[in-house]
Design a protein around this motif. Structure first.
Motif, PDB file in Angstrom:
ATOM      1  N   PHE A  89     -42.947   5.367 -24.157  1.00  0.00           N
ATOM      2  CA  PHE A  89     -42.989   3.924 -24.423  1.00  0.00           C
ATOM      3  C   PHE A  89     -44.380   3.408 -24.820  1.00  0.00           C
ATOM      4  N   CYS A  90     -44.419   2.649 -25.904  1.00  0.00           N
ATOM      5  CA  CYS A  90     -45.649   1.962 -26.305  1.00  0.00           C
ATOM      6  C   CYS A  90     -45.581   0.524 -25.774  1.00  0.00           C
ATOM      7  N   TYR A  91     -46.688  -0.197 -25.909  1.00  0.00           N
ATOM      8  CA  TYR A  91     -46.703  -1.571 -25.386  1.00  0.00           C
ATOM      9  C   TYR A  91     -45.668  -2.459 -26.090  1.00  0.00           C
ATOM     10  N   GLY A  92     -45.460  -2.248 -27.386  1.00  0.00           N
ATOM     11  CA  GLY A  92     -44.512  -3.091 -28.133  1.00  0.00           C
ATOM     12  C   GLY A  92     -43.087  -2.884 -27.645  1.00  0.00           C
ATOM     13  N   VAL A  93     -42.748  -1.631 -27.368  1.00  0.00           N
ATOM     14  CA  VAL A  93     -41.402  -1.317 -26.899  1.00  0.00           C
ATOM     15  C   VAL A  93     -41.209  -1.845 -25.475  1.00  0.00           C
ATOM     16  N   GLU A  94     -42.207  -1.643 -24.621  1.00  0.00           N
ATOM     17  CA  GLU A  94     -42.100  -2.140 -23.241  1.00  0.00           C
ATOM     18  C   GLU A  94     -41.867  -3.649 -23.235  1.00  0.00           C
ATOM     19  N   PRO A 115     -35.268  -7.654 -32.557  1.00  0.00           N
ATOM     20  CA  PRO A 115     -35.840  -6.429 -31.968  1.00  0.00           C
ATOM     21  C   PRO A 115     -37.327  -6.237 -32.266  1.00  0.00           C
ATOM     22  N   ALA A 116     -37.890  -5.179 -31.683  1.00  0.00           N
ATOM     23  CA  ALA A 116     -39.335  -4.935 -31.774  1.00  0.00           C
ATOM     24  C   ALA A 116     -39.809  -4.768 -33.221  1.00  0.00           C
ATOM     25  N   PHE A 117     -38.946  -4.244 -34.102  1.00  0.00           N
ATOM     26  CA  PHE A 117     -39.405  -4.058 -35.490  1.00  0.00           C
ATOM     27  C   PHE A 117     -39.180  -5.290 -36.353  1.00  0.00           C
ATOM     28  N   THR A 163     -40.509  -9.194 -31.739  1.00  0.00           N
ATOM     29  CA  THR A 163     -41.259  -8.477 -32.780  1.00  0.00           C
ATOM     30  C   THR A 163     -42.656  -8.108 -32.275  1.00  0.00           C
ATOM     31  N   CYS A 164     -43.017  -6.846 -32.445  1.00  0.00           N
ATOM     32  CA  CYS A 164     -44.317  -6.374 -31.969  1.00  0.00           C
ATOM     33  C   CYS A 164     -45.460  -7.017 -32.773  1.00  0.00           C
ATOM     34  N   GLY A 165     -46.536  -7.331 -32.088  1.00  0.00           N
ATOM     35  CA  GLY A 165     -47.693  -7.944 -32.744  1.00  0.00           C
ATOM     36  C   GLY A 165     -48.258  -7.063 -33.856  1.00  0.00           C
ATOM     37  N   ASP A 166     -48.157  -5.743 -33.709  1.00  0.00           N
ATOM     38  CA  ASP A 166     -48.680  -4.848 -34.743  1.00  0.00           C
ATOM     39  C   ASP A 166     -47.846  -4.928 -36.019  1.00  0.00           C
ATOM     40  N   VAL A 167     -46.564  -5.151 -35.853  1.00  0.00           N
ATOM     41  CA  VAL A 167     -45.700  -5.320 -37.031  1.00  0.00           C
ATOM     42  C   VAL A 167     -46.067  -6.644 -37.717  1.00  0.00           C
ATOM     43  N   MET A 168     -46.307  -7.665 -36.896  1.00  0.00           N
ATOM     44  CA  MET A 168     -46.653  -8.969 -37.481  1.00  0.00           C
ATOM     45  C   MET A 168     -47.994  -8.924 -38.220  1.00  0.00           C
ATOM     46  N   GLN A 175     -45.631   1.036 -43.130  1.00  0.00           N
ATOM     47  CA  GLN A 175     -44.835   0.929 -41.909  1.00  0.00           C
ATOM     48  C   GLN A 175     -45.746   1.406 -40.785  1.00  0.00           C
ATOM     49  N   THR A 176     -45.685   0.745 -39.642  1.00  0.00           N
ATOM     50  CA  THR A 176     -46.676   1.022 -38.587  1.00  0.00           C
ATOM     51  C   THR A 176     -46.606   2.432 -38.015  1.00  0.00           C
ATOM     52  N   THR A 177     -45.472   3.119 -38.238  1.00  0.00           N
ATOM     53  CA  THR A 177     -45.259   4.388 -37.529  1.00  0.00           C
ATOM     54  C   THR A 177     -45.346   5.611 -38.431  1.00  0.00           C
ATOM     55  N   MET A 178     -45.973   5.479 -39.593  1.00  0.00           N
ATOM     56  CA  MET A 178     -46.090   6.643 -40.480  1.00  0.00           C
ATOM     57  C   MET A 178     -47.193   7.573 -39.987  1.00  0.00           C
ATOM     58  N   ILE A 213     -51.516   1.211 -39.573  1.00  0.00           N
ATOM     59  CA  ILE A 213     -50.880   2.123 -38.599  1.00  0.00           C
ATOM     60  C   ILE A 213     -51.171   1.537 -37.207  1.00  0.00           C
ATOM     61  N   CYS A 214     -50.163   1.472 -36.338  1.00  0.00           N
ATOM     62  CA  CYS A 214     -50.420   0.837 -35.044  1.00  0.00           C
ATOM     63  C   CYS A 214     -51.151   1.789 -34.101  1.00  0.00           C
ATOM     64  N   GLY A 215     -51.856   1.203 -33.133  1.00  0.00           N
ATOM     65  CA  GLY A 215     -52.671   1.984 -32.211  1.00  0.00           C
ATOM     66  C   GLY A 215     -51.838   2.972 -31.406  1.00  0.00           C
ATOM     67  N   ALA A 216     -50.641   2.550 -30.980  1.00  0.00           N
ATOM     68  CA  ALA A 216     -49.808   3.421 -30.138  1.00  0.00           C
ATOM     69  C   ALA A 216     -49.346   4.646 -30.924  1.00  0.00           C
ATOM     70  N   THR A 217     -48.965   4.443 -32.170  1.00  0.00           N
ATOM     71  CA  THR A 217     -48.548   5.573 -33.013  1.00  0.00           C
ATOM     72  C   THR A 217     -49.711   6.544 -33.172  1.00  0.00           C
ATOM     73  N   GLN A 218     -50.872   5.971 -33.428  1.00  0.00           N
ATOM     74  CA  GLN A 218     -52.060   6.794 -33.627  1.00  0.00           C
ATOM     75  C   GLN A 218     -52.377   7.621 -32.382  1.00  0.00           C
ATOM     76  N   GLY A 255     -41.451  10.142 -28.570  1.00  0.00           N
ATOM     77  CA  GLY A 255     -41.814   8.991 -29.396  1.00  0.00           C
ATOM     78  C   GLY A 255     -41.993   7.728 -28.571  1.00  0.00           C
ATOM     79  N   ALA A 256     -42.455   6.681 -29.256  1.00  0.00           N
ATOM     80  CA  ALA A 256     -42.789   5.422 -28.587  1.00  0.00           C
ATOM     81  C   ALA A 256     -41.566   4.699 -28.043  1.00  0.00           C
ATOM     82  N   SER A 257     -40.369   5.155 -28.418  1.00  0.00           N
ATOM     83  CA  SER A 257     -39.161   4.487 -27.929  1.00  0.00           C
ATOM     84  C   SER A 257     -38.437   5.322 -26.879  1.00  0.00           C
TER      85      SER A 257
HETATM   86  S1  SF4 Z   1     -44.726   1.793 -32.307  1.00  0.00           S
HETATM   87 FE1  SF4 Z   1     -46.473   0.402 -32.646  1.00  0.00          FE
HETATM   88  S2  SF4 Z   1     -45.666  -1.210 -33.986  1.00  0.00           S
HETATM   89 FE2  SF4 Z   1     -43.900  -0.159 -33.113  1.00  0.00          FE
HETATM   90  S3  SF4 Z   1     -43.403  -1.352 -31.276  1.00  0.00           S
HETATM   91 FE3  SF4 Z   1     -44.799   0.281 -30.625  1.00  0.00          FE
HETATM   92  S4  SF4 Z   1     -46.849  -0.634 -30.684  1.00  0.00           S
HETATM   93 FE4  SF4 Z   1     -45.482  -1.942 -31.891  1.00  0.00          FE
END
Ligand code: SF4
Length: 393
Positions: free
Chosen positions: A42-47, A111-113, A134-139, A232-235, A270-275, A360-362
Motif C-alpha cells: 500500500f502507498c499513501y494514495g491507496v491507503e 477512485p484513487a486514479f 483521487t491521489c494528490g500525485d495524480v492531480m 501515468q504516475t506508475t510507469m 512519476i509518483c514517489g511511492a512508485t519510485q 504493488g502499491a495496491s
Molecule cells: S501509486 Fe502513486 S499516484 Fe497512485 S495512488 Fe499511490 S501514491 Fe498515488
C-alpha cells in the motif's frame, strides 16, 4: 477517518510482515529463505482512498446508497471488501442509463486514479455527494497537462491509453483549452512519434497505428510541432526518462537546440511511492535469489512494472494471491505480455532456495503474509512453529 482506521488496519495489516520488516526483511526456516523488498504494498494514495471509502460508509450508513466508479484500487480482495460494505460498483464512465438511477441523495466515490472531466461534470450536475479519493500525485499530473492545454501544447503522455488514470489525465488535456493529446505506451511507439516529428510520413497510417490513443481532431502534422511530455504516475521511471530524452532529441534535431523551449516541455510526474517500490526492488535484485514472487492485481500498472523488472533477471511469478501457488509443482500466474493467466510446472525446485517477494502499491500486507505462509507450507515448514520458537525482534 480516525474511527475507520482501526478497521482498515485490522482488515489489511499483517503482524508477520511487520515482524519480518523489523528483522531486516529476511525470514529463514528449513531450506527456504524469503527476502522482502524494503518498500512494497500500500502507498499513501491507496491507503487514503480506502480509508475514505470506509469513512464514507461510516458517515453515510445504510440505507444511503453509495456508488463507486469502477474499482477503488486495482486489487480484487480489497474491492470485494468494499462491496461487502454495500458499496455498489458502477462503470468508471457511467452510461446515461446508469446515471439516471443516481439521485442527489446518493453518494458517489471517485477512485484513487480519478475520473474523466465529463463524468465528474455529469455527477456534479446531478447534485449527488461526491467523495473524491483521487491521489494528490495524480492531480499534479493533471495540473501540468491542463497547463499544456491552456498554452495549446500537445500532451504526449507515457502511459496505458485504456488505464483509468490515463483516461482521466487525457480528459484534462482537452477540457480546459485548445490542447490535444497522444498516448505512447513504450519506446517503440515513442520512436514512431519521433520519426514523424523528424520526417513526417503517412498521416493515415500514423493515426491508424495510434487509434484510441489521441484526442478528437488530432493531426500529427499540426499537433506534434509543440509538445509537452507527462506520464501515468506508475510507469517505469527509466522508460519514462528515455521517452522524454528521445522526444526532446527529435525536437532539437527538427527545430534546432536554440528553439527547443518553444517546442518542448517536460515535467517528471512519476509518483514517489512508485519510485520507492521500483528502487527497493532494484536493490533486492542485487541479492542472490532463485526466483521472485510479485503479488498484486493483474490490472495494476505499478505491479506489472515490478514484474517486468524482475523477469529481466530471474524467474518471476506475478500472482494475485497465495492460492495461485497450487503446489510445489504448479503455479498459476499472470503473463502480462500475452494478457492471460498461465501455468508453470516445477517452479519451486526441491533444493535450498531464496525467494524474493514484492508487491504493488495496491496490495495489502495480509495478502503478502498469505504468500509467505504458503511458500513455507509448500516446503513442509510450519511458520507457526518457527515464529513461536523465535524471540520477537
Ligand atoms: S501509486 Fe502513486 S499516484 Fe497512485 S495512488 Fe499511490 S501514491 Fe498515488
Amino acid at each position: 477517518m480516525q474511527a475507520v482506521e482501526a478497521l482498515t488496519v485490522s482488515h489489511y495489516r499483517s503482524s508477520l510482515v511487520d515482524r519480518i520488516r523489523r528483522q531486516g526483511g529476511v525470514l529463514a526456516a528449513g531450506d527456504l529463505i524469503v527476502r522482502l523488498a524494503k518498500e512494497f504494498g500500500f502507498c499513501y494514495g491507496v491507503e487514503r482512498a480506502i480509508d475514505l471509502a470506509y469513512a464514507a460508509r461510516n458517515y453515510f450508513p445504510e440505507p444511503t446508497r453509495i456508488f463507486l466508479l469502477g474499482e477503488i484500487i486495482h486489487n480484487p480482495e480489497v474491492n470485494d471488501q468494499i462491496r461487502a460494505m454495500g458499496i455498489v460498483s458502477i462503470s468508471p464512465r457511467p452510461t446515461d442509463e446508469e446515471l439516471a438511477h443516481i439521485s442527489a441523495e446518493d453518494v458517489v466515490i471517485i477512485p484513487a486514479f480519478g475520473t474523466e472531466v465529463d463524468t465528474r461534470r455529469k455527477l456534479e450536475a446531478k447534485g449527488c455527494i461526491l467523495v473524491d479519493t483521487t491521489c494528490g500525485d495524480v492531480m499534479s499530473v493533471w495540473k501540468r497537462v491542463r497547463q499544456y492545454s491552456k498554452e495549446s501544447v500537445t500532451s504526449i503522455i507515457h502511459g496505458k491509453a485504456r488505464h483509468e488514470e490515463t483516461k482521466a489525465t487525457t480528459s484534462q488535456a482537452t477540457a480546459y483549452g485548445a490542447g490535444h493529446y497522444l498516448v505512447v505506451y513504450d519506446l517503440v511507439e515513442t520512436d514512431a512519434v519521433c520519426d514523424y516529428i523528424l520526417h513526417g510520413g503517412d498521416k493515415d497510417a500514423f493515426l491508424q497505428r495510434f487509434q484510441g490513443s489521441y484526442s478528437h481532431g488530432f493531426d500529427p502534422e499540426v499537433h506534434l510541432q509543440t509538445v509537452g511530455v507527462a506520464n501515468q504516475t506508475t510507469m517505469l521511471r527509466g522508460e519514462t526518462e528515455e521517452v522524454q530524452r528521445r522526444i526532446r532529441r527529435a525536437m532539437e534535431e527538427r527545430y534546432g537546440a536554440p528553439e527547443i523551449g518553444s517546442h518542448f516541455r517536460v515535467f517528471d510526474t512519476i509518483c514517489g511511492a512508485t519510485q520507492e517500490r521500483q528502487d527497493a526492488l532494484q536493490h533486492l535484485l542485487q541479492e542472490p535469489m532463485d526466483l521472485l514472487i510479485v503479488v498484486g492485481g493483474y490490472n495494476s500498472s505499478n505491479t506489472s512494472h515490478l514484474a517486468e523488472m524482475g523477469e529481466k533477471q530471474l524467474p518471476t511469478y506475478f500472482i494475485k494471491n497465495a492460492a495461485m501457488m497450487e503446489s510445489a509443482g504448479l503455479i498459476r500466474h499472470w503473463n502480462q505480455h500475452s494478457g492471460r493467466e498461465v501455468e508453470t510446472t516445477d517452479w519451486l525446485p526441491n533444493r535450498p532456495l531464496t525467494v524474493g517477494i514484492t508487491a504493488g502499491a495496491s496490495c495489502p500486507n495480509n495478502l503478502i503474509e498469505d504468500a509467505i505462509h504458503r511458500l513455507f507450507e509448500l516446503r513442509g515448514v510450519s511458520l507457526q512453529g518457527v515464529l513461536a520458537d523465535a524471540p520477537a525482534a
